[in-house]
Design a protein around this motif. Structure first.
Motif, PDB file in Angstrom:
ATOM      1  N   ALA A 190      15.130  12.808  -2.670  1.00 43.29           N
ATOM      2  CA  ALA A 190      15.115  11.933  -1.624  1.00 43.29           C
ATOM      3  C   ALA A 190      14.046  10.684  -1.964  1.00 43.29           C
ATOM      4  O   ALA A 190      13.168  10.312  -1.222  1.00 43.29           O
ATOM      5  N   TYR A 191      14.562   9.843  -3.103  1.00 42.62           N
ATOM      6  CA  TYR A 191      13.832   8.945  -3.361  1.00 42.62           C
ATOM      7  C   TYR A 191      14.607   7.643  -3.660  1.00 42.62           C
ATOM      8  O   TYR A 191      15.676   7.656  -3.840  1.00 42.62           O
ATOM      9  N   GLU A 192      13.708   6.473  -3.136  1.00 43.80           N
ATOM     10  CA  GLU A 192      14.508   5.223  -3.145  1.00 43.80           C
ATOM     11  C   GLU A 192      14.525   4.400  -4.329  1.00 43.80           C
ATOM     12  O   GLU A 192      13.992   3.493  -4.513  1.00 43.80           O
ATOM     13  N   TYR A 193      15.022   5.255  -5.491  1.00 48.32           N
ATOM     14  CA  TYR A 193      15.122   4.384  -6.802  1.00 48.32           C
ATOM     15  C   TYR A 193      16.080   3.242  -6.869  1.00 48.32           C
ATOM     16  O   TYR A 193      15.626   2.232  -7.082  1.00 48.32           O
ATOM     17  N   ASP A 194      17.171   3.327  -6.472  1.00 48.73           N
ATOM     18  CA  ASP A 194      18.122   2.354  -6.530  1.00 48.73           C
ATOM     19  C   ASP A 194      18.055   1.538  -5.340  1.00 48.73           C
ATOM     20  O   ASP A 194      18.484   0.330  -5.622  1.00 48.73           O
ATOM     21  N   GLU A 205       0.824  -1.489   0.125  1.00 49.49           N
ATOM     22  CA  GLU A 205      -0.012  -0.016   0.018  1.00 49.49           C
ATOM     23  C   GLU A 205       0.740   1.183  -0.022  1.00 49.49           C
ATOM     24  O   GLU A 205       0.452   2.339  -0.512  1.00 49.49           O
ATOM     25  N   ASN A 206       2.147   1.166   0.627  1.00 52.18           N
ATOM     26  CA  ASN A 206       3.192   2.356   0.500  1.00 52.18           C
ATOM     27  C   ASN A 206       3.611   2.636  -1.096  1.00 52.18           C
ATOM     28  O   ASN A 206       4.048   3.771  -0.991  1.00 52.18           O
ATOM     29  N   TYR A 207       3.571   1.796  -1.960  1.00 54.65           N
ATOM     30  CA  TYR A 207       4.308   1.925  -3.068  1.00 54.65           C
ATOM     31  C   TYR A 207       3.369   2.017  -4.343  1.00 54.65           C
ATOM     32  O   TYR A 207       3.907   2.314  -5.674  1.00 54.65           O
ATOM     33  N   GLN A 208       2.175   2.010  -4.263  1.00 57.23           N
ATOM     34  CA  GLN A 208       1.136   2.511  -5.717  1.00 57.23           C
ATOM     35  C   GLN A 208       1.555   1.538  -6.490  1.00 57.23           C
ATOM     36  O   GLN A 208       1.719   2.306  -7.687  1.00 57.23           O
ATOM     37  N   THR A 210       4.635   0.004 -12.818  1.00 53.71           N
ATOM     38  CA  THR A 210       4.726   1.525 -12.050  1.00 53.71           C
ATOM     39  C   THR A 210       4.996   1.308 -10.452  1.00 53.71           C
ATOM     40  O   THR A 210       4.206   0.507 -10.005  1.00 53.71           O
ATOM     41  N   ILE A 211       5.740   1.961  -9.831  1.00 55.47           N
ATOM     42  CA  ILE A 211       5.940   1.967  -8.503  1.00 55.47           C
ATOM     43  C   ILE A 211       6.448   3.537  -7.996  1.00 55.47           C
ATOM     44  O   ILE A 211       7.257   4.116  -8.609  1.00 55.47           O
ATOM     45  N   LEU A 212       5.782   3.754  -6.945  1.00 53.96           N
ATOM     46  CA  LEU A 212       6.275   5.106  -6.252  1.00 53.96           C
ATOM     47  C   LEU A 212       7.211   4.704  -4.950  1.00 53.96           C
ATOM     48  O   LEU A 212       6.937   3.919  -4.165  1.00 53.96           O
ATOM     49  N   VAL A 213       8.403   5.396  -5.018  1.00 52.48           N
ATOM     50  CA  VAL A 213       9.229   5.213  -3.967  1.00 52.48           C
ATOM     51  C   VAL A 213       9.589   6.645  -3.365  1.00 52.48           C
ATOM     52  O   VAL A 213      10.439   7.187  -3.746  1.00 52.48           O
ATOM     53  N   ASN A 214       9.002   6.975  -2.342  1.00 56.33           N
ATOM     54  CA  ASN A 214       9.103   8.319  -1.596  1.00 56.33           C
ATOM     55  C   ASN A 214       8.791   8.069  -0.043  1.00 56.33           C
ATOM     56  O   ASN A 214       7.634   8.667   0.587  1.00 56.33           O
TER      57      ASN A 214
END
Length: 377
Positions: free
Chosen positions: A349-353, A45-48, A336-340
């Motif tokens: 400050a995003y957790e891409y890698d 639910e945190n990552y859409q 798709t994924i959201l990392v924030n």
């Protein structure tokens, strides 16, 4: 009795084969114990996350699609970032095909700019390294009204492109193109006035708890309602029309010449170093998140990934047709994924890698391996 046992064995083998065919590979992939998948799915639910995977089957000369979805919903917004460059590139080629005096190798520049390019080069740059300026030049050529209308006419919807990339210009007017018609003459395209975009009314259109505007932190959700909108279903449908045009009636296909389509497909799978970019900075997986996004190794030649990625505002998206010519498998995958984690936008400050790209890479590997196993049965 012997014949009866043979019959039972035949039925069991047949049902096993049927089960193998009908297994939901996406479900299996997402239930993997691999930490790259598990840490996302344990708090999904945190990552859409939204994913569509298409299994491809062939019988005689016919191609059949079976789509599998995870949380795909056109009404739930995610920022598409550079994935919108895919339709822009395709529609620019289609427009060229309808103008007798222009080809993909026609040279041009934007009025007031110093960068001279060709349509072929800009399409190549869009896929190799996701070049913003190349995309924006093609936007000036097309205009947003034409992009949106053309996609809708081809039943690729919903979609709404409303701004350039790299900088979010509020300028609704396109800039004229100076086009070299031959060595001694030039032509100038007309400037187009696009409509003022209306606010999108979608779920999750406001995200996070704050955002930076310059140096100032605004402590309220970030509003995406005037930004580009290009959901999973629309991305996937465009990809299908490009790779498998024969599956669609003429009015839903893109009007591309053989040369244009070959250039487009080649651009889509060609890695940056093959078109002159430094492989240290632009390694093969730089714009190929599925399977190879979390490694700097070269992609083997027998694996072709025809795709377009996007990454901005903490959202990572990949829309890909993946083909292994040695193992004779192919499939389509869009995710798709959201990392924030901190919920703040524009803070870089995003957790891409750490989370996003490893998830997409492993997702691609899980599906790929199941496709390999399916082909061996």
């Amino acid at each position: 009795m012997k014949h009866f046992l043979l019959f039972i064995c035949g039925v069991l083998l047949s049902s096993c084969a049927q089960e193998q065919r009908n297994l939901n590979f996406l479900e299996v992939a997402l239930s993997s114990d691999n930490p790259k998948i598990k840490r996302v799915m344990d708090s999904v639910e945190n990552y859409q996350v939204q994913i569509r995977y298409t299994q491809i089957d062939r019988r005689n000369d016919s191609v059949f699609f079976t789509d599998y979805d995870f949380q795909v919903n056109d009404s739930v917004y995610f920022y598409p970032a550079s994935t919108v460059k895919f339709p822009t590139a395709v529609l620019a080629l289609e427009k060229l095909n309808q103008i007798d005096s222009l080809t993909i190798n026609t040279r041009y520049y934007i009025e007031g700019d110093t960068i001279e390019s060709t349509f072929a080069k800009d399409v190549s740059k869009i896929f190799a390294v996701s070049d913003n300026l190349a995309n924006n030049r093609l936007v000036e050529f097309l205009g947003f009204e034409a992009i949106n209308e053309s996609l809708n006419n081809k039943k690729i919807s919903p979609v709404r492109l409303s701004h350039r990339l790299g900088y979010h210009s509020d300028d609704l007017r396109t800039k004229p193109l100076i086009i070299y018609l031959n060595d001694s003459t030039t032509g100038i395209t007309n400037s187009l006035l696009n409509k003022t975009p209306k606010k999108l009314e979608l779920l999750n259109i406001e995200k996070g708890v704050g955002y930076y505007e310059g140096e100032e932190l605004i402590k309220e959700p970030f509003d995406f309602s005037l930004k580009n909108y290009y959901p999973i279903q629309s991305q996937h449908n465009l990809l299908k029309r490009v790779v498998f045009p024969q599956k669609y009636k003429a009015s839903e296909q893109f009007d591309l010449s053989t040369e244009q389509r070959e250039h487009l497909l080649t651009a889509m799978y060609t890695v940056p170093q093959k078109v002159g970019y430094d492989p240290t900075t632009y390694y093969d997986g730089y714009c190929k998140f599925f399977i190879y996004g979390d490694t700097k190794k070269d992609i083997p030649q027998h694996i072709e990934i025809y795709n377009k990625v996007g990454f901005a505002y903490g959202t990572l998206t990949d829309c890909a047709y993946i083909k292994d010519t040695e193992k004779n498998i192919d499939f389509l995958l869009t995710a798709t994924i959201l990392v924030n984690k901190d919920g703040i936008f524009n803070d870089d400050a995003y957790e891409y890698d750490e989370i996003g790209i490893p998830f997409l890479a492993q997702l691609g590997r899980e599906i790929y391996q199941q496709e390999v196993n399916r082909n061996q049965h």
